[in-house]
Scaffold this motif. Structure first.
Motif, PDB file in Angstrom:
ATOM      1  N   ILE A  51       9.518 -44.264 -28.071  1.00  0.00           N
ATOM      2  CA  ILE A  51       9.113 -43.266 -28.040  1.00  0.00           C
ATOM      3  C   ILE A  51       8.407 -42.985 -28.989  1.00  0.00           C
ATOM      4  CG2 ILE A  51      10.991 -41.277 -29.388  1.00  0.00           C
ATOM      5  CD1 ILE A  51      10.431 -39.182 -28.256  1.00  0.00           C
ATOM      6  N   SER A  52       6.734 -42.425 -29.327  1.00  0.00           N
ATOM      7  CA  SER A  52       5.635 -42.551 -30.106  1.00  0.00           C
ATOM      8  C   SER A  52       5.935 -41.645 -31.100  1.00  0.00           C
ATOM      9  CB  SER A  52       4.391 -43.616 -29.389  1.00  0.00           C
ATOM     10  OG  SER A  52       3.864 -41.700 -28.597  1.00  0.00           O
ATOM     11  N   SER A  53       5.046 -41.514 -31.890  1.00  0.00           N
ATOM     12  CA  SER A  53       4.604 -40.199 -32.761  1.00  0.00           C
ATOM     13  C   SER A  53       4.213 -39.361 -32.217  1.00  0.00           C
ATOM     14  CB  SER A  53       4.074 -40.337 -34.054  1.00  0.00           C
ATOM     15  OG  SER A  53       2.748 -40.862 -33.019  1.00  0.00           O
ATOM     16  N   GLY A  54       3.696 -39.825 -30.939  1.00  0.00           N
ATOM     17  CA  GLY A  54       2.667 -38.522 -30.549  1.00  0.00           C
ATOM     18  C   GLY A  54       3.653 -38.524 -28.852  1.00  0.00           C
ATOM     19  N   GLY A  55       4.887 -38.269 -28.822  1.00  0.00           N
ATOM     20  CA  GLY A  55       5.841 -37.881 -27.441  1.00  0.00           C
ATOM     21  C   GLY A  55       5.455 -38.825 -26.562  1.00  0.00           C
ATOM     22  N   ASP A  56       5.075 -39.220 -26.355  1.00  0.00           N
ATOM     23  CA  ASP A  56       4.910 -40.923 -25.046  1.00  0.00           C
ATOM     24  C   ASP A  56       5.887 -41.906 -25.254  1.00  0.00           C
ATOM     25  OD1 ASP A  56       1.112 -41.710 -25.987  1.00  0.00           O
ATOM     26  OD2 ASP A  56       2.994 -40.190 -24.485  1.00  0.00           O
ATOM     27  N   THR A  57       6.639 -41.893 -24.110  1.00  0.00           N
ATOM     28  CA  THR A  57       7.567 -42.575 -23.180  1.00  0.00           C
ATOM     29  C   THR A  57       7.758 -44.315 -23.076  1.00  0.00           C
ATOM     30  OG1 THR A  57       9.187 -41.253 -21.664  1.00  0.00           O
ATOM     31  CG2 THR A  57       8.782 -40.165 -24.296  1.00  0.00           C
ATOM     32  N   ASN A  58       8.925 -44.766 -22.495  1.00  0.00           N
ATOM     33  CA  ASN A  58       8.633 -46.459 -22.045  1.00  0.00           C
ATOM     34  C   ASN A  58       9.823 -45.831 -21.934  1.00  0.00           C
ATOM     35  OD1 ASN A  58       7.925 -47.383 -20.401  1.00  0.00           O
ATOM     36  ND2 ASN A  58       6.982 -49.286 -21.709  1.00  0.00           N
ATOM     37  N   TYR A  59      10.831 -47.060 -21.119  1.00  0.00           N
ATOM     38  CA  TYR A  59      11.639 -47.624 -20.324  1.00  0.00           C
ATOM     39  C   TYR A  59      11.857 -48.484 -19.442  1.00  0.00           C
ATOM     40  CZ  TYR A  59      12.817 -42.214 -21.457  1.00  0.00           C
ATOM     41  OH  TYR A  59      13.133 -40.675 -21.521  1.00  0.00           O
ATOM     42  N   ALA A  60      12.734 -48.954 -20.036  1.00  0.00           N
ATOM     43  CA  ALA A  60      13.175 -50.500 -19.341  1.00  0.00           C
ATOM     44  C   ALA A  60      13.879 -49.902 -17.860  1.00  0.00           C
ATOM     45  CB  ALA A  60      14.709 -51.283 -20.550  1.00  0.00           C
ATOM     46  N   ASP A  61      13.405 -50.995 -16.856  1.00  0.00           N
ATOM     47  CA  ASP A  61      13.743 -50.971 -15.421  1.00  0.00           C
ATOM     48  C   ASP A  61      15.055 -50.750 -15.312  1.00  0.00           C
ATOM     49  OD1 ASP A  61      11.645 -53.495 -14.442  1.00  0.00           O
ATOM     50  OD2 ASP A  61      11.056 -50.957 -14.970  1.00  0.00           O
ATOM     51  N   SER A  62      16.149 -50.991 -15.775  1.00  0.00           N
ATOM     52  CA  SER A  62      17.760 -51.153 -15.839  1.00  0.00           C
ATOM     53  C   SER A  62      17.435 -49.640 -15.809  1.00  0.00           C
ATOM     54  CB  SER A  62      17.641 -51.915 -16.780  1.00  0.00           C
ATOM     55  OG  SER A  62      17.840 -51.409 -17.738  1.00  0.00           O
ATOM     56  N   VAL A  63      17.333 -48.562 -17.174  1.00  0.00           N
ATOM     57  CA  VAL A  63      17.881 -47.948 -17.414  1.00  0.00           C
ATOM     58  C   VAL A  63      17.106 -46.848 -16.911  1.00  0.00           C
ATOM     59  CG1 VAL A  63      18.937 -48.402 -19.326  1.00  0.00           C
ATOM     60  CG2 VAL A  63      16.515 -47.846 -19.715  1.00  0.00           C
ATOM     61  N   LYS A  64      15.479 -47.051 -16.395  1.00  0.00           N
ATOM     62  CA  LYS A  64      14.543 -45.812 -15.770  1.00  0.00           C
ATOM     63  C   LYS A  64      15.147 -45.209 -14.943  1.00  0.00           C
ATOM     64  CE  LYS A  64      10.391 -47.762 -15.702  1.00  0.00           C
ATOM     65  NZ  LYS A  64       9.747 -49.020 -15.412  1.00  0.00           N
ATOM     66  N   ALA A  65      15.065 -44.021 -15.016  1.00  0.00           N
ATOM     67  CA  ALA A  65      15.383 -42.163 -14.154  1.00  0.00           C
ATOM     68  C   ALA A  65      16.732 -42.202 -14.180  1.00  0.00           C
ATOM     69  CB  ALA A  65      15.283 -42.709 -12.020  1.00  0.00           C
ATOM     70  N   ARG A  66      17.164 -42.868 -15.188  1.00  0.00           N
ATOM     71  CA  ARG A  66      19.106 -42.274 -15.617  1.00  0.00           C
ATOM     72  C   ARG A  66      19.174 -42.252 -17.272  1.00  0.00           C
ATOM     73  NH1 ARG A  66      22.556 -46.304 -16.002  1.00  0.00           N
ATOM     74  NH2 ARG A  66      21.364 -48.082 -16.469  1.00  0.00           N
ATOM     75  N   PHE A  67      17.717 -42.181 -17.477  1.00  0.00           N
ATOM     76  CA  PHE A  67      17.620 -42.192 -19.053  1.00  0.00           C
ATOM     77  C   PHE A  67      16.525 -41.627 -20.323  1.00  0.00           C
ATOM     78  CE2 PHE A  67      21.246 -45.940 -21.049  1.00  0.00           C
ATOM     79  CZ  PHE A  67      22.162 -45.787 -20.154  1.00  0.00           C
ATOM     80  N   ILE A  68      16.811 -40.436 -20.874  1.00  0.00           N
ATOM     81  CA  ILE A  68      15.794 -39.757 -21.478  1.00  0.00           C
ATOM     82  C   ILE A  68      15.815 -39.952 -22.626  1.00  0.00           C
ATOM     83  CG2 ILE A  68      14.622 -37.801 -21.520  1.00  0.00           C
ATOM     84  CD1 ILE A  68      16.476 -37.012 -19.085  1.00  0.00           C
ATOM     85  N   ILE A  69      14.504 -40.389 -23.700  1.00  0.00           N
ATOM     86  CA  ILE A  69      14.389 -40.632 -24.609  1.00  0.00           C
ATOM     87  C   ILE A  69      13.995 -39.454 -25.568  1.00  0.00           C
ATOM     88  CG2 ILE A  69      12.460 -41.883 -24.618  1.00  0.00           C
ATOM     89  CD1 ILE A  69      13.457 -43.049 -26.907  1.00  0.00           C
TER      90      ILE A  69
END
Length: 115
Positions: A51-69
């Motif tokens: 998660i960036s200082s501006g709140g943008d997020t990115n996820y590994a494919d293996s956890v996408k749609a299951r994990f939230i940062i």
């Protein structure tokens, strides 16, 4: 020097949920990016979510749609909500904070997904 301290790990059954927390000893505004990484036994450490200082997020494919940062600048903390956990999510989870000059790591928290 900033310390990052993870908490919230533990043993959970497949399909269950856990929420990891990472508390910083100082302001997290100094970090351009913060994230969660994990390392399973016998494997290399891999990134999970950032998660960036501006709140943008990115996820590994293996956890996408299951994990939230997420992050709470007022509390100098970031979080990882982990849902629909699988045995392959078992690992030590590390918090990281980085900017142009340096990178900080926490000591890690164990997550075990098993019956």
């Amino acid at each position: 020097q900033v310390q990052l301290v993870e908490s919230g790990g533990g043993l959970v059954q497949p399909g269950g949920s856990l929420r990891l927390s990472c508390a910083a000893s100082g302001s997290i505004s100094r970090f351009n990016v913060m994230g969660w990484y994990r390392q399973a036994p016998g494997k290399q450490r891999e990134w999970v979510a950032v998660i960036s200082s501006g709140g943008d997020t990115n996820y590994a494919d293996s956890v996408k749609a299951r994990f939230i940062i997420s992050r709470d600048n007022a509390k100098n903390a970031i979080y990882l909500q982990m849902n629909s956990l699988r045995p392959e999510d078992t690992a030590v989870y590390y918090c990281q904070g980085s900017n142009s000059y340096t990178t900080y790591w926490g000591q890690g928290t164990q997550v075990t997904v098993s019956t």
